[in-house]
Write a protein that holds these residues in place. Structure first.
Motif: not given
Length: 331
Positions: A254-261, A218-224, A251-252, A278-286
Motif C-alpha cells: 500500500s505504500s509508495k514505493p512498495e516496501t519490505i521489512s 535496514a528498517v525498511k527497504f524498497s521492495l523492488s 511486504a507493504d 502485537t500484529l495489530f499494532k504493527i499493521r491495523e488491517k491484514w
C-alpha cells in the motif's frame, strides 16, 4: 515431569508432549489405601472372602485435569541468546559458563517436553559445543555460509552434491571443522553415496538466510530494490521469491514505493492474545495471506487459522479484498 518457575503456570511434560494442568472436582471421593489388592490381583489361589482391615492414608475430592497445549519455547531462544557463539577467537575471551546451558539445564528451565525442545533446537540451528547448546551469532553464521557457497562456486559443484570431506579439507584452516559440518547440516540435507558423505543444499534456506542478512541492516527497504539486491546476493543458479520469506519479512504493497521489512515470527509473543495485539499494532488491517504465516504456530491439534481469526479478529472488505482488524481497541 512438572515444569515451571515460581512465576509460571505449571505444565506437565511427557517425553514428547506438553499439557496444561487444571484442578477439577469429582463427585466420587477417591480413597488412597496402601497395600490394597483387588480380587483380580489376589488371584484364584488366594481366598477372597476374608475381611481385611486397612488404613486409609488419604482422601481426594479433586484431580488434575490435563489438556494438551503448545510447548512454551520462547524461553529457549532467550536463554541461548545470552551467549551466542561468535567463533573460536571470541570464545577464548569468554571463560564464564554461567550463561551456557546443557540439555539438563534446558529441560529444567523450559516448559516443554524433551522431544519438543530438541525439535526447536534444530529449528533455531543450535549446536552442542563442549557439552553446551549454543546458537551461532548471525554474522558468524553468515560468514560460515559464505565460505561454503564460495567453495561450491570455485569448485563448480552441483548444490545437490557437496562433498563433506573436501569442505573440511579446504575450509578447515579457516574455521573449526565441527562448525563447517554444522552449517552444512543447517542449510542442507546429509546423505551417503558409495561410502562418502554429501550434502544437498536447500535453496529456500540459503535464500531466506541471505534475505535476513540484508533486512537486518535496514528498517525498511524498497521492495523492488530489495528483490534486485537479494537476487544478486544469492549463489548463482538459485532463484529468490517472496514465498521463501513467510514468517520472516513483511511486504507493504500500500505504500509508495512498495516496501519490505523484517518481521521474524521468532520475536513475536507466545500467547494468542498478545500475538494478535502485537500484529495489530504493527499493521491495523491484514489480508489473510499476510497474517496466516504469523499465527499458524498458534493452532492447537484440532484448531485452524480460520478459527483463530474468528476469535481474535474482525473481518471486513477493503477494495474487494477481505481484511482483518482487531476485535478490541489496541492502545
Amino acid at each position: 515431569m512438572i515444569r515451571g518457575d515460581r512465576e509460571e503456570h505449571a505444565v506437565l511434560c511427557s517425553k514428547d508432549k506438553t499439557y496444561d494442568m487444571k484442578i477439577a472436582d469429582t463427585s466420587n471421593t477417591l480413597l488412597f489405601i496402601p497395600g490394597c489388592e483387588t480380587p483380580e490381583q489376589l488371584g484364584a489361589d488366594k481366598p477372597t472372602s476374608n475381611i481385611v482391615h486397612l488404613q486409609i492414608a488419604g482422601v481426594a475430592k479433586n484431580f488434575w485435569e490435563l489438556r494438551r497445549c503448545r510447548p512454551k519455547l520462547k524461553k529457549l531462544k532467550k536463554l541461548l541468546m545470552e551467549s551466542p557463539y561468535e567463533g573460536p577467537d571470541t570464545e577464548q575471551e569468554q571463560t564464564s559458563a554461567n550463561s551456557k546451558y546443557a540439555t539438563e539445564d534446558l529441560l529444567d528451565q523450559v516448559q516443554a517436553s524433551e522431544e519438543e525442545i530438541m525439535h526447536q533446537l534444530e529449528t533455531l540451528k543450535a549446536c552442542q559445543i563442549e557439552g553446551y547448546w549454543r546458537i551461532l551469532d548471525f554474522d558468524y553464521e553468515m560468514k560460515l555460509l559464505n565460505h561454503v557457497t564460495q567453495l561450491i562456486y570455485t569448485e563448480s559443484w552441483s548444490f545437490n552434491r557437496v562433498p563433506l570431506s573436501v569442505c573440511l579439507q579446504e575450509l578447515g584452516p579457516l574455521e573449526p571443522e565441527n562448525m563447517i559440518e554444522h552449517i552444512l547440516m543447517s542449510y542442507g540435507r546429509k546423505y551417503t553415496d558409495e561410502g562418502d558423505t554429501y550434502f544437498e543444499m536447500k535453496e529456500e534456506k540459503i535464500c531466506r538466510g541471505i534475505a535476513q542478512m540484508l533486512l537486518n541492516n535496514a528498517v525498511k527497504f524498497s521492495l523492488s530494490e530489495f528483490q534486485e539486491v537479494w537476487q544478486q546476493s544469492v549463489p548463482e543458479g538459485m532463484i529468490t521469491g517472496l514465498d521463501q520469506l513467510k514468517g520472516l519479512a513483511l511486504a507493504d504493497y500500500s505504500s509508495k514505493p512498495e516496501t519490505i521489512s523484517l518481521l521474524n515470527i521468532e520475536d513475536l509473543p507466545e500467547e494468542n492474545q498478545e500475538r494478535f495485539n502485537t500484529l495489530f499494532k504493527i499493521r491495523e488491517k491484514w489480508t489473510e495471506a499476510d497474517i496466516v504465516p504469523y499465527i499458524q504456530d498458534l493452532c492447537s491439534e484440532k484448531q485452524t487459522t480460520g478459527a483463530l481469526l474468528t476469535k481474535y479478529a474482525r473481518s471486513s472488505m477493503q477494495n474487494g479484498i477481505k481484511v482483518y482488524n482487531s476485535r478490541r481497541p489496541i492502545s
